[in-house]
Motif scaffolding. Sequence first.
Motif, PDB file in Angstrom:
ATOM      1  N   VAL A   1      -2.382  18.685  30.184  1.00 28.22           N
ATOM      2  CA  VAL A   1      -2.182  19.959  29.097  1.00 28.22           C
ATOM      3  C   VAL A   1      -2.973  19.572  28.350  1.00 28.22           C
ATOM      4  CG1 VAL A   1      -0.984  21.962  27.323  1.00 28.22           C
ATOM      5  CG2 VAL A   1      -0.070  21.213  29.973  1.00 28.22           C
ATOM      6  N   ILE A   2      -3.126  18.515  27.348  1.00 25.96           N
ATOM      7  CA  ILE A   2      -3.687  17.815  26.560  1.00 25.96           C
ATOM      8  C   ILE A   2      -5.247  17.564  27.036  1.00 25.96           C
ATOM      9  CG2 ILE A   2      -3.744  15.748  25.073  1.00 25.96           C
ATOM     10  CD1 ILE A   2      -2.047  17.676  24.476  1.00 25.96           C
ATOM     11  N   PHE A   3      -5.287  16.846  27.879  1.00 30.05           N
ATOM     12  CA  PHE A   3      -6.880  16.296  27.817  1.00 30.05           C
ATOM     13  C   PHE A   3      -7.465  17.214  29.262  1.00 30.05           C
ATOM     14  CE2 PHE A   3      -5.072  12.661  28.387  1.00 30.05           C
ATOM     15  CZ  PHE A   3      -6.053  11.488  27.013  1.00 30.05           C
ATOM     16  N   SER A   4      -6.443  18.299  29.451  1.00 33.05           N
ATOM     17  CA  SER A   4      -7.989  19.850  29.236  1.00 33.05           C
ATOM     18  C   SER A   4      -8.616  19.849  28.590  1.00 33.05           C
ATOM     19  CB  SER A   4      -7.278  20.438  30.741  1.00 33.05           C
ATOM     20  OG  SER A   4      -5.938  21.429  30.066  1.00 33.05           O
ATOM     21  N   PHE A   5      -8.169  20.660  27.159  1.00 29.95           N
ATOM     22  CA  PHE A   5      -8.132  21.241  26.176  1.00 29.95           C
ATOM     23  C   PHE A   5      -9.314  19.859  25.301  1.00 29.95           C
ATOM     24  CE2 PHE A   5      -5.195  24.579  26.427  1.00 29.95           C
ATOM     25  CZ  PHE A   5      -5.796  25.214  25.249  1.00 29.95           C
ATOM     26  N   LEU A   6      -8.969  18.468  25.397  1.00 28.48           N
ATOM     27  CA  LEU A   6      -9.841  17.167  24.436  1.00 28.48           C
ATOM     28  C   LEU A   6     -10.421  17.397  25.403  1.00 28.48           C
ATOM     29  CD1 LEU A   6      -6.838  14.906  24.386  1.00 28.48           C
ATOM     30  CD2 LEU A   6      -8.317  16.349  22.517  1.00 28.48           C
ATOM     31  N   GLY A   7     -11.001  17.914  26.447  1.00 31.09           N
ATOM     32  CA  GLY A   7     -12.073  18.000  27.725  1.00 31.09           C
ATOM     33  C   GLY A   7     -12.909  19.391  27.537  1.00 31.09           C
ATOM     34  N   TYR A   8     -12.274  20.309  26.439  1.00 27.95           N
ATOM     35  CA  TYR A   8     -13.058  21.345  25.909  1.00 27.95           C
ATOM     36  C   TYR A   8     -13.630  20.754  25.029  1.00 27.95           C
ATOM     37  CZ  TYR A   8     -13.185  26.125  23.782  1.00 27.95           C
ATOM     38  OH  TYR A   8     -13.268  26.764  23.114  1.00 27.95           O
ATOM     39  N   MET A   9     -13.165  20.348  24.182  1.00 29.38           N
ATOM     40  CA  MET A   9     -13.312  19.865  22.908  1.00 29.38           C
ATOM     41  C   MET A   9     -14.560  18.931  23.330  1.00 29.38           C
ATOM     42  SD  MET A   9     -11.657  21.124  20.806  1.00 29.38           S
ATOM     43  CE  MET A   9     -11.971  20.363  19.251  1.00 29.38           C
ATOM     44  N   SER A  10     -14.690  18.172  23.737  1.00 32.11           N
ATOM     45  CA  SER A  10     -15.425  17.008  23.862  1.00 32.11           C
ATOM     46  C   SER A  10     -17.088  17.175  24.694  1.00 32.11           C
ATOM     47  CB  SER A  10     -15.116  15.772  24.996  1.00 32.11           C
ATOM     48  OG  SER A  10     -16.138  15.667  25.897  1.00 32.11           O
ATOM     49  N   GLN A  11     -16.886  18.007  25.122  1.00 35.53           N
ATOM     50  CA  GLN A  11     -18.040  19.041  26.258  1.00 35.53           C
ATOM     51  C   GLN A  11     -19.365  19.903  24.588  1.00 35.53           C
ATOM     52  OE1 GLN A  11     -17.725  20.718  29.628  1.00 35.53           O
ATOM     53  NE2 GLN A  11     -19.494  22.544  29.549  1.00 35.53           N
ATOM     54  N   LYS A  12     -17.380  20.761  23.999  1.00 37.87           N
ATOM     55  CA  LYS A  12     -18.103  21.851  22.928  1.00 37.87           C
ATOM     56  C   LYS A  12     -18.997  20.843  21.553  1.00 37.87           C
ATOM     57  CE  LYS A  12     -16.393  25.892  20.119  1.00 37.87           C
ATOM     58  NZ  LYS A  12     -16.792  27.374  21.265  1.00 37.87           N
ATOM     59  N   HIS A  13     -18.562  19.969  21.841  1.00 40.48           N
ATOM     60  CA  HIS A  13     -18.671  19.858  20.332  1.00 40.48           C
ATOM     61  C   HIS A  13     -19.665  18.218  20.772  1.00 40.48           C
ATOM     62  CE1 HIS A  13     -16.254  21.101  17.218  1.00 40.48           C
ATOM     63  NE2 HIS A  13     -15.415  21.049  18.064  1.00 40.48           N
ATOM     64  N   ASN A  14     -20.209  18.231  22.064  1.00 35.76           N
ATOM     65  CA  ASN A  14     -20.782  17.486  22.670  1.00 35.76           C
ATOM     66  C   ASN A  14     -21.089  15.779  22.366  1.00 35.76           C
ATOM     67  OD1 ASN A  14     -23.090  16.772  23.954  1.00 35.76           O
ATOM     68  ND2 ASN A  14     -24.641  16.918  23.188  1.00 35.76           N
ATOM     69  N   VAL A  15     -19.699  15.816  22.671  1.00 30.74           N
ATOM     70  CA  VAL A  15     -19.455  13.918  21.945  1.00 30.74           C
ATOM     71  C   VAL A  15     -18.287  13.191  22.888  1.00 30.74           C
ATOM     72  CG1 VAL A  15     -19.550  14.509  19.669  1.00 30.74           C
ATOM     73  CG2 VAL A  15     -16.951  14.832  20.590  1.00 30.74           C
ATOM     74  N   ALA A  16     -18.384  12.059  22.769  1.00 29.49           N
ATOM     75  CA  ALA A  16     -17.706  11.221  23.298  1.00 29.49           C
ATOM     76  C   ALA A  16     -16.092  11.518  23.602  1.00 29.49           C
ATOM     77  CB  ALA A  16     -18.198   9.361  23.311  1.00 29.49           C
ATOM     78  N   LEU A  17     -15.119  11.582  25.441  1.00 31.10           N
ATOM     79  CA  LEU A  17     -14.071  11.900  24.822  1.00 31.10           C
ATOM     80  C   LEU A  17     -13.060  11.417  23.789  1.00 31.10           C
ATOM     81  CD1 LEU A  17     -12.122  14.456  26.416  1.00 31.10           C
ATOM     82  CD2 LEU A  17     -11.233  12.319  27.489  1.00 31.10           C
ATOM     83  N   ASP A  18     -13.786   9.817  24.520  1.00 31.37           N
ATOM     84  CA  ASP A  18     -12.549   8.803  22.786  1.00 31.37           C
ATOM     85  C   ASP A  18     -12.762   9.276  21.372  1.00 31.37           C
ATOM     86  OD1 ASP A  18     -14.818   7.598  22.953  1.00 31.37           O
ATOM     87  OD2 ASP A  18     -14.733   6.093  23.320  1.00 31.37           O
ATOM     88  N   LYS A  19     -13.796   9.665  20.924  1.00 35.90           N
ATOM     89  CA  LYS A  19     -14.263  10.437  20.063  1.00 35.90           C
ATOM     90  C   LYS A  19     -12.527  11.092  19.630  1.00 35.90           C
ATOM     91  CE  LYS A  19     -18.252   9.164  17.419  1.00 35.90           C
ATOM     92  NZ  LYS A  19     -17.947   7.240  18.378  1.00 35.90           N
ATOM     93  N   VAL A  20     -12.575  12.141  20.842  1.00 37.95           N
ATOM     94  CA  VAL A  20     -11.413  13.384  20.111  1.00 37.95           C
ATOM     95  C   VAL A  20     -10.096  12.591  20.617  1.00 37.95           C
ATOM     96  CG1 VAL A  20     -11.385  15.781  20.677  1.00 37.95           C
ATOM     97  CG2 VAL A  20     -13.843  14.585  20.974  1.00 37.95           C
TER      98      VAL A  20
END
Length: 616
Positions: free
Chosen positions: A359-378
Amino acid sequence: QPMPRGAAPATPMSSAVGPAKPPGAMGPKEVELILVKEQNGVQFTTSALVTPAGHTHPSGEQRETWSKKIDFLLSVIGFAVDLANVWRFPYLCYKNGGGAFLVPYLLFMVIAGMPLFYMELALGQYNREGAAGVWKICPVFKGVGFTVILISLYVGFYYNVIIAWALFYLFSSFSAQLPWVNCNNTWNSANCSGLNATLLNDSHKTTPALEYFERRVLHLQDSSGIDDLGLPRWQLTSCLAVVIVVLYFSLWKGVKTSGKVVWITATMPYVVLTVLLLRGVTLPGAIDGIKAYLSVDFLRLCDAQVWIEAATQICFSLGVGFGVLIAFSSYNKFSNNCYRDAIITSSINSLTSFFSGFVIFSFLGYMSQKHNVALDKVATDGPGLVFIIYPEAIATLPGSSIWAVIFFIMLLTLGIDSAMGGMESVITGLIDEFKFLHKHRELFTLLIVVSTFLISLFCVTNGGIYVFTLLDHFAAGTSILFGVLIEAIGIAWFYGVDRFSDDIQEMIGQRPGFYWRLCWKFVSPCFLLFMVVVSFATFNPPKYGSYDFPVWANMVGWCLSLSSMIMVPIYAIYKFCILPGSFCAKLAYAITPETEHHLVERGEVRQFTLHHWLVV
């Protein structure tokens, strides 16, 4: 004629019919025929008026029991599954080698988590008392009962504040536009940059969600540090008051009320997690997030820190050592199968942690793509994940207000039953220790929740987050590991694994296998000793963001931590002082179960034989 222990508590050994309980005790009575087996094989029968089995205390007192078995299971699951399952485990998994992290996690679960969980459930159910009262099996260790009661009390001081934040967010979510979406609010600073900006990389810029949490909810900008707290904020104080009122009415009548509340609070998170997962996997970038969560990197297992984090997570996520499992299981029927319960509930707890990661990482993946930043930043853990990152992700969805309401209802239900468990540990532990409180349970519960509320007010001031961080860091860190270590030593070594196994056999009809006895006697205590040493060795002073706590604050934290641990030696010294006789006699009385003190007078002390210490 010696009777098997617990066969017929408080039953006169004669053919005459005698009262089974003290005069004036209420409760249904029935005549029961009991077969008492003598050691040489001759059998005697005795009949007596007794209360139905499963409801009596060994001393003959009535003890209320759960209305239904499922009430108990839901309470234990509700307590063990808390906010840390959502905000801690998924992040640890991602940070420590993804799927590879499950190797140390499951190993520690099997050799330490489950055995200790099983031990606490069996201990409470057999002795039918709270965390302090159970130590009539080895009186010198009663101090550890007070240790865990104090720890539960300290955790309540700040844990309720998290629920209050969630309630604040829930109320804020009932609006056409979520208040953490843009920067044109009164609380925003000049550094705020809108959600759609890709400036997350710029260290000076902040997001509206971060500013909403720190500047609107916490009012952190009005405090310079822990020595500048200010007055409690009325909005958070009223949210905290609502939480306290809900807690009081969930607990005031004991397990009869709390057992019903958990039907909602323990099941709701699963419904919400499933709904959020179904929404999450349809988002762009979600699959990349989940891949990152599960990507297996076995090389990380060479790093000692990964193993330490897995061990720490096991210690804290199951909720062993708060006295809660002892308190809950003490209301079980005597013959309840606590072995099965331990396996079911501890497995569900771990599966929930694993499931919430999706649940958490599906949303974090979405955030990282939306903001165009690496996942570990989010990716982050702790309150920042559920109060900053996740609300920010939800705010970008169509129908965001509805999703926000659903999410914060989940946080509320995750928190409330864990808070109920901690409070129940304190109430049951003290009521069973000081019998006169039994008649005044409602008043005593009120006293506990009100005092908790008053101390929690420090956490809802402008600088409240600093008090919160300090409590979170010191209240239940090393001290809880120390508490469980002493508990394990007291039961496995002083009371005796063989004796403990006899008790379990008496309840559920089968002895624990060799594996469980081995874990209780050697594996779990060694594991816990290692954890205590590691937690001292790897100690880092608390921080909040870039704020470092002053030296005096760290000293206060250590005093808090030591104040619960010191109960163990203080009580042991007190016990030695009040016992009669020579040093050897004192020692014998201190480590022999209270029911066997007549054996000490005859010079039969089990603990003074080599066999007692060697048997597994």
